[in-house]
Design a protein around this motif. Structure first.
Motif, mmCIF file in Angstrom:
data_model
loop_
_atom_site.group_PDB
_atom_site.id
_atom_site.type_symbol
_atom_site.label_atom_id
_atom_site.label_comp_id
_atom_site.label_asym_id
_atom_site.label_seq_id
_atom_site.Cartn_x
_atom_site.Cartn_y
_atom_site.Cartn_z
ATOM 1 N N SER A 1 -1.604 11.559 1.279
ATOM 2 C CA SER A 1 -0.768 11.377 0.094
ATOM 3 C C SER A 1 -0.053 12.671 -0.278
ATOM 4 O O SER A 1 1.076 12.647 -0.771
ATOM 5 C CB SER A 1 -1.617 10.877 -1.080
ATOM 6 O OG SER A 1 -2.600 11.818 -1.441
ATOM 7 N N GLY B 1 5.076 1.323 -0.340
ATOM 8 C CA GLY B 1 3.829 2.047 -0.553
ATOM 9 C C GLY B 1 2.649 1.122 -0.806
ATOM 10 O O GLY B 1 1.551 1.334 -0.266
ATOM 11 N N THR C 1 2.359 -2.004 0.162
ATOM 12 C CA THR C 1 2.060 -2.702 1.418
ATOM 13 C C THR C 1 1.198 -1.836 2.332
ATOM 14 O O THR C 1 0.193 -2.291 2.901
ATOM 15 C CB THR C 1 3.365 -3.074 2.139
ATOM 16 O OG1 THR C 1 4.160 -3.909 1.289
ATOM 17 C CG2 THR C 1 3.073 -3.811 3.437
ATOM 18 N N LEU C 2 1.565 -0.577 2.471
ATOM 19 C CA LEU C 2 0.814 0.346 3.322
ATOM 20 C C LEU C 2 -0.595 0.583 2.772
ATOM 21 O O LEU C 2 -1.575 0.634 3.520
ATOM 22 C CB LEU C 2 1.578 1.668 3.422
ATOM 23 C CG LEU C 2 1.262 2.581 4.610
ATOM 24 C CD1 LEU C 2 1.494 1.852 5.929
ATOM 25 C CD2 LEU C 2 2.131 3.837 4.536
ATOM 26 N N PHE C 3 -0.693 0.726 1.450
ATOM 27 C CA PHE C 3 -1.990 0.946 0.808
ATOM 28 C C PHE C 3 -2.931 -0.230 1.053
ATOM 29 O O PHE C 3 -4.115 -0.049 1.362
ATOM 30 C CB PHE C 3 -1.786 1.153 -0.687
ATOM 31 C CG PHE C 3 -3.035 1.528 -1.436
ATOM 32 C CD1 PHE C 3 -3.420 2.849 -1.564
ATOM 33 C CD2 PHE C 3 -3.831 0.547 -2.014
ATOM 34 C CE1 PHE C 3 -4.567 3.203 -2.260
ATOM 35 C CE2 PHE C 3 -4.990 0.882 -2.704
ATOM 36 C CZ PHE C 3 -5.351 2.216 -2.822
ATOM 37 N N GLN D 1 -4.361 4.540 3.898
ATOM 38 C CA GLN D 1 -4.367 4.320 2.456
ATOM 39 C C GLN D 1 -3.641 5.443 1.728
ATOM 40 O O GLN D 1 -2.856 5.215 0.811
ATOM 41 C CB GLN D 1 -5.811 4.258 1.946
ATOM 42 C CG GLN D 1 -6.377 2.871 1.739
ATOM 43 C CD GLN D 1 -7.674 2.934 0.953
ATOM 44 O OE1 GLN D 1 -8.533 3.785 1.183
ATOM 45 N NE2 GLN D 1 -7.824 2.037 0.009
ATOM 46 N N GLY E 1 0.105 5.270 1.755
ATOM 47 C CA GLY E 1 0.614 4.343 0.748
ATOM 48 C C GLY E 1 0.555 4.925 -0.649
ATOM 49 O O GLY E 1 1.484 4.782 -1.446
#
Length: 486
Positions: A55, A78, A80-82, A105, A108
């Motif tokens: 992050s 973000g 969606t990726l998380f 995670q 995202g």
């Protein structure tokens, strides 16, 4: 063009913050149990630092992208990726795979956190923003109450894998609300992204974190980090669209906010990572008791953030920042003094509450001061810069403390590190020999005691730097200045 539905968009943003806050408290609660199942206590810190590292290096990149292409596509990507990283983390068969998926995670989260706070800055005026930021901080209170209890119950009645799956319905609900009710008008321009700067920053931060881990060859990654970050500064001064414009970072408000944010975040993430470990590994507490140690901090923070938002326009940023950081410094010194084997939980719980109260005042005032110092076209970068220094401070702090802990646990070659995994299990190492258990518990307690003093030092330094924070206008004059920059 359709108009943004401000209440429902605000609700969606609150859900996105709830997802991130809940993830932190639930994972911190369950990690000792995860270690007892998967093993790999020597990689304990990396479960947190991998998330923060990912992050950290992407926050300024996504912040710049929100200024170039708008907030909506970035936050949806973000989330969606998380969610993908969350599901994969729950399926992890080993500690190494868990670290990989926690990295996803974190990628995202690098888009979610700064974009959420930037949208709040877009939707609300300065006076409204103080109140709304305070209300948003109440999300942390709810997660602080729900997280430890949920984490303990999930670990006890289901399995630790499910602590990652609870993000999925919250994230999907957030995406639906944002897709339908949040609208923005962006003038499409062909503006290049600073790819070279992004790569140099990412590699430089990775090298810096490796050096902070405290390995024998730490000098090599630190030298590499210095070279790469130096090159990054040179590139940012020359490119047309830098991801972290030097002209923004050198402003006194943003510069001091960046330093103090990095320092207090090292203490905050250190507390979130290692206080639960102390409760479960040294005091022999349950997973629920370990997570509950974070609750006072996560409840006091939003309460004081709400108060801060209501009085900020009248008293100004500086008194709230100095007072808040002074309170957090005092509380971390108390924590370092009282967290010892056999310690009762009441006093450290009180200290954690005071720590959260201080950060509630300081962090809220710092963020809004940074956002107020720039116009819309730079607000994404400015917000992301503050989040960047928070996350890099947390990542470096937790990584350095992890290095201290591993060094203590591996000091005696006769005791395998795998024995520490048993110490964190539900039997608290009862299957180990008495001498091994005594020595291992002592090493764990000594390493954590050193970490608590590192946390205290970071908090005291943050308080010292707050004396250099400039006097920034609030109220009508600040609004007029902000409007002039649009």
């Amino acid at each position: 063009m359709r108009k943004t539905h401000r209440p429902l968009t605000t609700a969606a943003l609150a859900l996105s913050l709830f997802m991130a806050a809940l993830e932190m408290t639930v994972v911190s609660t369950a990690m000792p149990t995860v270690v007892s199942d998967l093993g790999g206590i020597e990689h304990y810190a990396w479960v947190f630092t991998a998330y923060m590292l990912a992050s950290t290096v992407t926050v300024p990149i996504f912040g710049k992208l929100t200024d170039l292409y708008g907030r909506k596509p970035i936050i949806l990507f973000g989330i969606t990726l998380f969610l993908a990283g969350s599901v994969a983390s729950g399926l992890s068969p080993s500690m190494q795979w868990l670290i990989v998926f926690r990295t996803v995670q974190g990628l995202g989260a690098g888009a979610i956190q700064p974009t959420t706070l930037t949208i709040i800055g877009d939707l609300y005026s300065l006076e409204e923003r103080g109140r709304v930021q305070g209300l948003f901080s109440a999300v942390w209170a709810v997660s602080g109450l729900v997280g430890p209890l949920a984490g303990g119950l999930i670990v006890r009645w289901l399995s630790w894998h499910w602590i990652f799956y609870i993000n999925v319905p919250v994230g999907l609900g957030t995406m639906v609300l944002l897709f339908i009710f949040f609208h923005e008008h962006i003038e499409k321009q062909k503006r290049p992204l600073d790819i070279v700067g992004a790569v140099l920053l990412s590699l430089g931060v990775v090298a810096l974190l490796l050096g902070a881990q405290g390995h024998d060859n730490r000098l090599v990654p630190l030298v590499v980090a210095a070279v790469l970050l130096g090159a990054f500064v040179l590139v940012e001064r020359k490119v047309k669209e830098p991801i972290m414009p030097p002209s923004v970072l050198v402003r006194p408000t943003i510069a001091i906010a960046s330093v103090t944010s990095a320092l207090f975040s090292a203490a905050m993430f250190g507390a979130s990572t290692y206080v639960p470990l102390f409760v479960q590994g040294v005091l022999g507490g349950t997973a629920t008791q370990a997570g509950a140690m974070l609750t006072p901090m996560l409840v006091a923070w939003p309460v004081c953030a709400l108060i801060c938002g209501r009085v900020m326009v009248k008293v100004g940023f500086r008194p709230l920042i100095m007072g808040g950081l002074g309170l957090s410094a005092l509380s971390t010194v108390v924590l370092a003094l009282v967290l010892r084997p056999g310690a009762p939980l009441l006093l450290p719980e009180l200290a954690m509450g005071l720590f959260g109260a201080g950060l509630g005042f300081a962090a809220t005032a710092l963020l809004i001061a940074v956002q107020t110092s720039v116009g819309w076209e730079m607000r994404g970068v400015a917000t992301a810069s503050n989040m960047f220094f928070r996350t890099i401070g947390g990542a470096l702090g937790v990584g350095a403390m992890g290095g201290v802990l591993v060094e203590r646990l591996t000091a005696d070659p006769r005791i395998p590190v795998s024995a520490a995994n048993e110490l964190l299990g539900p039997e608290h190492g009862r299957g180990l020999g008495e001498e091994v258990l005594r020595q291992l518990s002592g090493s764990l307690a000594d390493g954590l005691a050193t970490n608590f003093w590192i946390m205290a030092a970071m908090s005291v330094l943050a308080f010292a730097f707050s004396f250099f924070f400039p006097r920034v206008k609030t109220g009508a004059k600040a609004e007029a200045g902000e409007a002039a920059m649009h």
